[in-house]
Design an enzyme around this catalytic site. Sequence first.
Site, PDB file in Angstrom:
ATOM      1  N   GLN A  82       1.057  -1.535   0.156  1.00 49.72           N
ATOM      2  CA  GLN A  82      -0.090   0.032   0.073  1.00 49.72           C
ATOM      3  C   GLN A  82       1.118   1.227  -0.404  1.00 49.72           C
ATOM      4  O   GLN A  82       1.095   1.444  -0.915  1.00 49.72           O
ATOM      5  CB  GLN A  82      -1.016  -0.337   1.103  1.00 49.72           C
ATOM      6  CG  GLN A  82      -1.727  -1.308   0.898  1.00 49.72           C
ATOM      7  CD  GLN A  82      -2.766  -1.171   2.428  1.00 49.72           C
ATOM      8  OE1 GLN A  82      -3.349   0.236   3.222  1.00 49.72           O
ATOM      9  NE2 GLN A  82      -3.639  -1.743   2.370  1.00 49.72           N
ATOM     10  N   CYS A  86       7.701  -0.531   3.716  1.00 48.84           N
ATOM     11  CA  CYS A  86       7.939  -1.899   4.590  1.00 48.84           C
ATOM     12  C   CYS A  86       7.906  -2.837   2.884  1.00 48.84           C
ATOM     13  O   CYS A  86       9.029  -3.481   3.776  1.00 48.84           O
ATOM     14  CB  CYS A  86       6.608  -2.634   5.334  1.00 48.84           C
ATOM     15  SG  CYS A  86       4.936  -2.978   4.628  1.00 48.84           S
ATOM     16  N   CYS A 118       3.678  -4.164   9.658  1.00 51.66           N
ATOM     17  CA  CYS A 118       3.574  -2.867   8.530  1.00 51.66           C
ATOM     18  C   CYS A 118       2.398  -2.167   8.792  1.00 51.66           C
ATOM     19  O   CYS A 118       1.325  -3.061   9.516  1.00 51.66           O
ATOM     20  CB  CYS A 118       2.451  -4.220   6.958  1.00 51.66           C
ATOM     21  SG  CYS A 118       1.575  -3.352   6.194  1.00 51.66           S
ATOM     22  N   VAL A 204      31.359  -7.062  20.313  1.00 52.13           N
ATOM     23  CA  VAL A 204      30.084  -7.101  19.505  1.00 52.13           C
ATOM     24  C   VAL A 204      30.139  -8.223  18.222  1.00 52.13           C
ATOM     25  O   VAL A 204      31.400  -8.270  17.702  1.00 52.13           O
ATOM     26  CB  VAL A 204      29.893  -5.649  19.227  1.00 52.13           C
ATOM     27  CG1 VAL A 204      29.253  -5.373  17.725  1.00 52.13           C
ATOM     28  CG2 VAL A 204      30.188  -4.893  20.255  1.00 52.13           C
ATOM     29  N   ASP A 306      15.312 -13.524  27.163  1.00 52.82           N
ATOM     30  CA  ASP A 306      14.454 -14.252  28.065  1.00 52.82           C
ATOM     31  C   ASP A 306      14.928 -15.894  28.408  1.00 52.82           C
ATOM     32  O   ASP A 306      14.919 -16.907  29.187  1.00 52.82           O
ATOM     33  CB  ASP A 306      12.969 -15.592  26.626  1.00 52.82           C
ATOM     34  CG  ASP A 306      12.066 -13.666  26.498  1.00 52.82           C
ATOM     35  OD1 ASP A 306      12.283 -12.572  27.838  1.00 52.82           O
ATOM     36  OD2 ASP A 306      11.557 -13.839  26.148  1.00 52.82           O
ATOM     37  N   PHE A 718      -2.349   8.280   7.991  1.00 56.44           N
ATOM     38  CA  PHE A 718      -2.834   8.563   9.299  1.00 56.44           C
ATOM     39  C   PHE A 718      -3.327   9.130   9.629  1.00 56.44           C
ATOM     40  O   PHE A 718      -4.021   9.609  10.955  1.00 56.44           O
ATOM     41  CB  PHE A 718      -2.408   7.501  10.293  1.00 56.44           C
ATOM     42  CG  PHE A 718      -2.084   6.136   8.829  1.00 56.44           C
ATOM     43  CD1 PHE A 718      -2.593   5.031   8.295  1.00 56.44           C
ATOM     44  CD2 PHE A 718      -0.258   5.590   9.493  1.00 56.44           C
ATOM     45  CE1 PHE A 718      -2.089   4.095   8.130  1.00 56.44           C
ATOM     46  CE2 PHE A 718      -0.220   4.664   8.784  1.00 56.44           C
ATOM     47  CZ  PHE A 718      -0.874   3.680   8.259  1.00 56.44           C
ATOM     48  N   ARG A 832      -6.855   8.796  12.085  1.00 54.11           N
ATOM     49  CA  ARG A 832      -7.809   8.075  11.212  1.00 54.11           C
ATOM     50  C   ARG A 832      -9.016   7.487  12.034  1.00 54.11           C
ATOM     51  O   ARG A 832      -9.099   6.925  12.845  1.00 54.11           O
ATOM     52  CB  ARG A 832      -6.828   6.334  10.685  1.00 54.11           C
ATOM     53  CG  ARG A 832      -7.594   6.006   9.347  1.00 54.11           C
ATOM     54  CD  ARG A 832      -6.775   4.713   9.143  1.00 54.11           C
ATOM     55  NE  ARG A 832      -7.069   3.903   8.342  1.00 54.11           N
ATOM     56  CZ  ARG A 832      -6.573   2.572   7.858  1.00 54.11           C
ATOM     57  NH1 ARG A 832      -5.553   2.266   7.934  1.00 54.11           N
ATOM     58  NH2 ARG A 832      -7.096   2.604   7.101  1.00 54.11           N
ATOM     59  N   GLU A1183     -11.158   5.239   7.262  1.00 54.00           N
ATOM     60  CA  GLU A1183     -11.132   5.666   8.973  1.00 54.00           C
ATOM     61  C   GLU A1183     -12.681   4.181   8.572  1.00 54.00           C
ATOM     62  O   GLU A1183     -11.965   4.290  10.138  1.00 54.00           O
ATOM     63  CB  GLU A1183     -11.509   7.399   8.895  1.00 54.00           C
ATOM     64  CG  GLU A1183     -10.291   7.806   7.843  1.00 54.00           C
ATOM     65  CD  GLU A1183     -11.429   9.802   8.664  1.00 54.00           C
ATOM     66  OE1 GLU A1183     -10.116   9.953   9.206  1.00 54.00           O
ATOM     67  OE2 GLU A1183     -12.223   9.709   8.824  1.00 54.00           O
TER      68      GLU A1183
END
Length: 1252
Positions: A82, A86, A118, A204, A306, A718, A832, A1183
């Site tokens: 769209q 991305c 996205c 690193v 974790d 948006f 939006r 919207e």
Amino acid sequence: MSAARLTGTKYGCGSGGCGACTVMLSRYDPLSARVLHCSANACLLPVVSLHGAAVVTVEGIGSTKTKLHPVQERIAKAHGSQCGFCTPGMVMSMYTLLRNQPQPSLEDIREALTGNLCRCTGYRPIVDGFKTFCGISSELFHMNGVLPLDPSQDLIFPPELMLMLQKGGGGRLCFQGNRVKWFSPADLSDLLELRAAHPNAPLVVGNTNVGPNMMFKGDVHPLIISPGSVMELHTVSWGKKGVTFGSACSLSEVKEELQGAVGRLDPEESRVFQALLNTLRCLAGKQIRNMATVGGNILSADPKYDLSCILAAADCTLQLVSKGTPHQTIRITTSSTKFPTALTLTHGVRAWEFVSAFRQAQRREFAFSIVNAGMKVVFKEGTDTVQSLSIFYGGMGPTLLRSTQRKPMRLSWNEGLLEEACRLLAEEVALPPTAHGGKTEFRSILSLSFFFKFYMQVVQELREKVGYLLTILHPSHIQMVSEIQSSKDPVGRPRVHIAAFQQATGEAKYYDDLPAVSGELFVFMVTSTRAHAKIISMDFSEALRVPGAVTFLSARDVPGQNRRLWFNNTEELFAEEEVCCVGQIIGAVVAESREQAKRAAERVRVTYDDLSPVFFTIEEAIQHQSFFNPKRKLERGNVDEAFGKVDRILEGEMYMGGQEHFYMETQGLIAVPRGEDGEMDLYVATQHAAFTQEVVGHTLGVDSNKITCHVKRLGGGFGGKVMKIASLSAIAATAAYKTGRAVRCVLDRGDDMLITSGRHPFLGKYKVGFMNDGTILAADITYYSNGGSTLDESSFIMEKALLHMDNGYKIPNLRGHGLVCKTHLPSYTAFRGFGGPQGLTIIESILHEVAAECGLPAEEVRAVNMYSEEESYTHHRQPFCPRDMVRCWDECLEKSDYSSRRLAVQHFNATNRWRKRGICAVPLKFGIGFSKGFYNQGAALVNIYKDGSVLVSHGGTEMGQGINTKAVQIASRILGVPMSSIHIKETCTGNVPNAAPSAASFGTDAVGMAVKDACEKLMKRLEPVMKAYPKWTWSQWVITEAYCQKISLSATGFFMGPHTSVDWEKSEGAAYYYFTFGACCSEVEIDCLTGDHKNIRTDIVMDVGKSLNPALDVGQVEGGFVQGLGLYTIEELQFSPDGALRTRGPNQYKIPALCDIPPQLNVHLLADSQNPNAIYSSKGIGEPPVFFGCTLFFAIKEAIAAARRESGLNGRFALSSPATVEKIRMACVDRFTEMVCFTSKPGSFTPWAINV
């Protein structure tokens, strides 16, 4: 890559949190003698770390100029692009997967995309395109004529690199920069030499921890050691006790190895591996796992990572080494200054040993855990007597927390042990209310819940359940065009977005992709660190000593007005005397590069004198009576009188938190002075080019005709790129004016979130009167919004909330007050929906509570209150016909199989104590167009050239919604030429002046009618020629005759929309052009112990009239719904008690990822719908679908209510939006929540975060 002009790889966040910068990294592995490919985040890859590696960007795999790669072609044809920002990252993640697995499974695709976000599509069309590689097609995308996947055509690994690496024997590498020296040791002994010489230097490999800290926290490391090329650290070896991983093995390598082991070993032998795999599946995204190492994860000692808990619980060991000392083996929990070379995971767990890992995050995947745990219990053989119990927690303090109750307990594994263990744990894990990270009560309860889950797993010998896969992702259902419509007429057909292929190949240009202008400078904003203070002084002398710094800007440098004017409301560009929020712009530094500008800005010293009062929340504003004018009111009927005629009266309130736009492309522009007559060109990411032009003109003190704004496309908008971008443009233009050079401004993600703000938080307080059958006779609602420190568009947003307070319900006596609170936060702005979702949600909350109070199903209460008369009137007395709304409602209930599923939900809840489900359906009536009538206009310019090609210009902005595609379809229909002959170059204020913003779901309505008008004018001029030569072609008409007859081949088109307005004194007026209708049903499942929830299924029926392009409209419906999913369940903004935004990037602020999408997402476009008010009977759709996210919220609330009934709680309870894991868990009151008791009273301590 910017130096090489490879702009396809996008910079979205700088922290590896969005995936927009994904590339494929290839290395030759001498140990396996093969080339390894992995996806990686370019923003985290130092160039010096890539010695010997090959990097493939989106430009390297295909282009529209040569040949598309099948991945590029399929994501485009499946309508998976769209705004397109991305898309290159999505393409590269999938491309890398196919390089490794040419025949992937759906689970492989899901895992490959976990690190890619996205904000536009809702993910479904992306998966649709990619799952064709599994042999699965969809309704909106067919495989006819698509390119086959041919691995033989892929790029080969550079032979010269392979030869270099095969020879080996390379020595130590050293790279010297201006501020950092980078060492890459040749082997382990060389590493130990460097480590001994530089003990404080960070190690690193993946740069997933040190890099972000250097960029965002200001960490400085003059010397870095990178042991990534040390082969000894990459080995994987199996022994009798288990498997040993070199400390530089990536988390993906560990995961792949363990998956193979689980398939080979008996379940009991692989319990540790299974527990670790459950953690690795949710840990970060694929790109991060490919680069992050197991050694780095452990060395970082960050409790939110974790692995440490489960590794500690499983008694895993580390092998350590340092220069001149023998190897040493220690447990994970033992501290040491030596370097870890390997990690050993044991297997062969005995039958009477159980081990499990737990985590809970804001989002199920690709998110740091809030709390994580690793637990292990050992029983005496053949009994339930506990010999040892190990419990480790992460996220409960600055380090790993180990329960002290770990000695052999000699107790049976029963309720008595559970109660005692929970009692002791509650004492150990108790957090003070001021603890870092907040959520203290939730975190303490979560730790007890984890132990209970472990207890139940052991009792029932259950394994972790597998989450939903993509195997049942349903396609959307669309309308078909009439059989008599010409095949050459594209209107109504699901045509691909006209820029989709360029977006998929990285050829589509955004403002920051434009080449640097000669002598270009960069501007970086200096913002306030105080919420309310007088500026005493600004010292920028140190800033200008930074190499590359050119000048400092403040209010005194503005040649014209230091104000942005909006409907008689002004806002300072630079704060002059006083700051009113953290993040307010007070100055700017101009330098030769963005890095230099940023470093210089950090050295500006501002002295403040704090002012009082200072407050941030809606409640505080109410106490201070701090409100903006105007205060609005709408009323229908006699509310006070009606309250005396009802059976019941209910009072309550509903709070909705704000939302960050999180467009993938941050705000910015390039200002280019032309050096003559004050002319300046702006290449800017704005939804309202005319307003930006106006503000810049006022700032520079020149007429608007000297300022030209160019907008090619936006990487998402948006509503967030209307107001603040005008101020940024004015500041950049001031810098260009002062220096006489081009100036580029690109906000970092954190600064974008800090400065530009987002959707307004709302508080709705209500009193409602109703009958016993659920019929509502009266409702009195007061809406409060947090407007921030300046008005911005807040008053219009509040008006829209009031205008939508009835939704689809005829409440005969309805009154609403709207007050915008003035606080010391950055001013909230358009998003939006523009207040619509907030207004609609409050009334839906009222319906939900009325149904609960009456003991009736919510859908029955909604149905009995719904508008039904053929000619109905809204509460502001605008006539409309609700027929199609009722049709949407009925079809939604039918297609979702609502009745039988509600019974199934009840059965599920009756048979499951700790998991509950809920289902909810809502209708929708959403006003389209601007309530300020003068904005309902559109303009276009259509030029026909002598070769027959057509150029269309219009005042709208392409930001992913497909406005350009629809404009081309309309022009193609009228002119009778193929879409390929029509081009839209850009939006330009020099071509189409005074255009309205692309907003209010009205862009296509206005622009489409204007394009139609221009094309019809041209066809009218050409009509005599076409009649005279009926057999000629388009080119012959244009070239041979029209041009020679001096017929003008250029025409302007204009659309004068309806006059809409509201008389707020009389509570009446036609506020909207028309209404878009719809209905949505969603089902969820919650985990009562952790607060986690799954979105099981969503069905949407949407009335879009006669769709101009069903594929684009379905994309808008799905994308809007998923944005609403975030608004109502995930996305939570947190502010510190001093008014500073804490959630300033994807690591802290979570938008929906692929894992959050309902496995069944069905969108149906209402058939046989007409809309005579808009272009070709279509309807605006951008919207309205955001509101449908509330179905998840209310379904969650139903599920919570079911859980509370199990605990004997049948009354009403408060649940604010978003329904995060914390709020869900805290609402599910049980014995564990009662074990954690906080005695500190609000006001007696400083909380971590506040609800604004």
